[in-house]
Design a protein around this motif. Structure first.
Motif, PDB file in Angstrom:
ATOM      1  N   ALA A 269      -7.413  -3.183 -11.822  1.00 57.48           N
ATOM      2  CA  ALA A 269      -6.461  -4.475 -11.809  1.00 57.48           C
ATOM      3  C   ALA A 269      -5.825  -4.210 -13.320  1.00 57.48           C
ATOM      4  N   ILE A 324      -4.207 -10.936  -9.358  1.00 57.40           N
ATOM      5  CA  ILE A 324      -4.076  -9.625  -8.747  1.00 57.40           C
ATOM      6  C   ILE A 324      -5.420  -9.517  -7.739  1.00 57.40           C
ATOM      7  N   VAL A 333      -4.420  -1.975  -4.860  1.00 59.28           N
ATOM      8  CA  VAL A 333      -4.119  -3.173  -5.308  1.00 59.28           C
ATOM      9  C   VAL A 333      -3.424  -3.680  -4.000  1.00 59.28           C
ATOM     10  N   TYR A 336      -0.167  -9.036  -6.099  1.00 61.94           N
ATOM     11  CA  TYR A 336       0.275  -9.140  -7.661  1.00 61.94           C
ATOM     12  C   TYR A 336       1.069 -10.450  -7.439  1.00 61.94           C
TER      13      TYR A 336
END
Length: 443
Positions: A269, A324, A333, A336
């Motif tokens: 992150a 996130i 990921v 966000y």
């Protein structure tokens, strides 16, 4: 300068307060209203109903797309593919709907105008039934634009605040007053959205304008393949920055448990935030949790969700943060979300603290007593800390030095604790004078 936070438990407040003042200090404000970018003040409804008439892209230098491995924070959503059956008459039969239908709302399509059912189906593409409930619908017919006005309420958290969404009666697309004046056009926002997900090839890209109560105007978007949502997000309507990005992937067919730990998730992150913003940002991670996607009978590894608060001159900025999510299996990921509303020049130069925590809390309790005298006996302090009070009207430029450093006191009482729809009380106290400058406290 004195800091009396250490003697906060001395006999200053009544015993019932002192016993509870440190309870749940790790709790933070409720999540920002869901459906960011959707809320518009009810005055907008009045404007529509009374009048029915509404009057160069600088993209980030480097795109930092989300990885697009087949795995996200929310399961795929299937949007309506067809329309419900239409009543034979164009007279609005309110009893056939579970919500109030205003006078003149067209039930049948006619003269180039879509029907109520068409408008509802269109609405649900952008605001799924699992996320919001229709509270009512009205209709405004003007010379420039004809609109269905839906009042929605978020499903979770309950009581998160009703909001209004307009559906154009001709195109079936969402419409928001002021979208014609956005610096970034819908076309440019679409191009930017596609650049953030280079590994995806959606069959449809839907883009619409929304007014976020904190961030202001933004272009929200969803990617569809067939009738299934595969991604969504938001583009700042002034700067063109991607401020929300979410991959939408299946929660099934995954390992039972995580493959990476929280430390690895945090490192991922941190690196993503730095890459996406052209370098590190002044942040402090304030929360980290693991969200399991499975259940007792069908275990499924989930995601790590990390929350970072913006820091300016060693103090947290109240509304600015980044949230996130990282896949616990692949390390990708998955989402966000950035809120960054205040320029550095807007922060006050006054940092000296003349009022300690005990005095600030007492001042807040006096203000709460004046508001609801009968509830003061049950007031409970949740937390009190010094932070930048940077809340402001979206679209209004903050003046130099206008954002003060202040004590923020969170509290509740018996009435609030008994009603989940009521928000916690919030008191802001001047660090120099001890005066309560703002009090958000309602029953």
């Amino acid at each position: 300068m004195s800091d009396d936070s250490g003697d906060f438990n001395q006999p200053y407040l009544p015993e019932r307060y002192r016993k509870k003042v440190r309870e749940n200090q790790s709790r933070r404000l409720k999540r920002k209203l869901l459906l960011a970018g959707a809320i518009v003040v009810i005055a907008a409804i009045a404007m529509v109903l009374l009048s029915g008439i509404f009057p160069g892209l600088k993209t980030p230098t480097t795109a930092h797309p989300l990885v697009t491995a087949p795995v996200t924070t929310i399961p795929p959503t299937t949007v309506p593919a067809g329309h419900a059956g239409l009543p034979a008459s164009n007279v609005t039969p309110a009893e056939t709907y579970t919500y109030p239908v205003g006078p003149g709302v067209p039930v049948q399509a006619s003269g180039g105008m879509i029907s109520l059912d068409d408008a509802v189906n269109s609405l649900r593409v952008y605001y799924p039934a699992g996320e919001s409930v229709i509270m009512s619908v009205n209709y405004s017919s003007g010379s420039n634009r004809t609109l269905f006005g839906f009042i929605l309420a978020p499903v979770n958290p309950p009581g998160g605040g009703d909001f209004v969404i307009f559906i154009d009666g001709t195109t079936g697309e969402p419409y928001m007053p002021g979208q014609e004046n956005a610096t970034i056009t819908a076309t440019k926002a679409k191009v930017q959205a596609l650049s953030e997900f280079p590994g995806l090839n959606p069959e449809q890209v839907k883009v619409w304008f929304a007014n976020d109560p904190v961030r202001g105007g933004e272009w929200q978007f969803i990617f569809l393949t067939g009738n299934t949502e595969i991604a969504r997000g938001g583009i700042d309507a002034t700067t063109g920055e991607a401020i929300t990005l979410i991959l939408t992937i299946p929660h099934t067919g995954r390992p039972a448990g995580p493959s990476i730990d929280q430390d690895r998730a945090k490192a991922i992150a941190d690196q993503y935030i730095s890459d996406h913003n052209g370098g590190p940002l002044p942040l402090n991670m304030t929360a980290e949790r693991y969200e399991d996607w499975g259940n007792a009978t069908d275990p499924s590894a989930g995601e790590y969700v990390l929350t970072y608060e913006r820091i300016f001159q060693d103090f947290p900025v109240d509304t600015d943060r980044i949230v996130i999510a990282v896949d616990s299996v692949t390390g990708n990921v998955l989402s966000y979300d950035k809120t960054w509303t205040t320029q550095d020049f807007a922060f006050s130069q006054t940092l000296e603290q003349a009022v300690g925590k005990r005095d600030a809390t007492f001042a807040m309790m006096q203000a709460a007593k004046n508001r609801y005298p009968d509830s003061v006996e049950s007031v409970r302090i949740i937390s009190a800390d010094i932070r930048w009070n940077n809340q402001h009207t979206p679209g209004v430029t903050q003046q130099p030095g206008s954002v003060p450093l202040a004590w923020k006191v969170l509290f509740d009482d018996a009435t609030i604790r008994a009603d989940p729809s009521l928000p916690q009380g919030i008191g802001w106290v001047d660090i120099q004078t001890g005066n309560v400058t703002e009090l958000e406290y309602r029953h």
